[in-house]
Design an enzyme around this catalytic site. Sequence first.
Site, mmCIF file in Angstrom:
data_model
loop_
_atom_site.group_PDB
_atom_site.id
_atom_site.type_symbol
_atom_site.label_atom_id
_atom_site.label_comp_id
_atom_site.label_asym_id
_atom_site.label_seq_id
_atom_site.Cartn_x
_atom_site.Cartn_y
_atom_site.Cartn_z
ATOM 1 N N CYS A 191 5.559 -2.407 1.041
ATOM 2 C CA CYS A 191 6.867 -2.811 0.528
ATOM 3 C C CYS A 191 7.117 -4.228 1.029
ATOM 4 C CB CYS A 191 7.966 -1.870 1.020
ATOM 5 S SG CYS A 191 9.627 -2.423 0.566
ATOM 6 N N CYS A 235 12.024 -5.623 -5.946
ATOM 7 C CA CYS A 235 10.807 -5.023 -5.406
ATOM 8 C C CYS A 235 9.889 -6.165 -4.999
ATOM 9 C CB CYS A 235 10.147 -4.128 -6.457
ATOM 10 S SG CYS A 235 8.530 -3.493 -5.968
#
Length: 330
Positions: free
Chosen positions: A78, A230
Amino acid sequence: MKLIKVHGSKNYFFILDQTELSTPLKDEDLIAFTQKITSSKGLLGGADGVLVITTSTHPDALAKMRVINSDGSEASMCGNGLRTVARYLSEKFNQDNFLVETMNANLRVRKEKKLAEGVHTFAVEISPVSFNKSSLPFKNLGHKRIIDTFLPEIYPGLKFTSIAVPNPHLISFMSQKQIESNILEEVGQFLNSNNPYYPDGVNVNFAQILDKNQLFVRTYERGVGFTNACGTGMSATSLAFCLTKPQLAKFNTQISVYNPGGMVKVIVHSKPNYWMELIGNATFTEIIDIPENSLYDLDFSKAKITKTTEQKAYENFVTSLPHFNNLTAN
């Protein structure tokens, strides 16, 4: 025990440092904890996931980061979350340039010049990169690789690129009208439910080209749904931008990537292999003091919350961005 609520481009997480616990949570406890604290009825309105810090087994890495999504699944990486973990570790160990172990690789992180007054900023490495269908994986689409390719099985009239960084991503460049439509939700839900093409699901990114080296990206994230941003998705989309639109995007040059949560900078490198630098905010919004037993009991009623002033500084930065209000109005 301290938890920290954080965000990178309004991709919100809680940081849980397992090395500070007398008895670290086991995986089944981590999943239950994450599902509870990140729900809309959890703590502070919930979050997209929990960033778990553990001791690294690699001698050259300062620590290890695990990413537990709000549904309890684990992501391999991430990018937005790594920036906040990098800041936490930087302050804990008083280091500004170091490696963090993730599921697939040790990644270089470093403290960067602030994007704006009061906006803590870090750069993180996004790698490794793969285009092979076994890395994503995908099937039944008639291709070994998907790069700027029509995929009528998924949606008519759109070209797609699929890249693992190492999280799996599917990317399409389109008009603002298409981005504002319900196509992203339709494709994202389809490919992240039982489907014949991406059996493990995939992060879906729709991008609008604003100018040379400038993008706007919306993401439907696997295990989360719609998210403000994201980090790996913006990195993968920037790589696809350089590969498929070379007249508009350059390698080794900062690409401004706007998103519903703000803006980051991405530098795409082609040597010795493809990899990206993701540069953006690492904002701490609340510090949470909580008894350790409460983590096991899933009881957040005894949490003592201290709000920081960093969110206001970030909001000031976002509202000052060119394009931002027009892009996010819809």
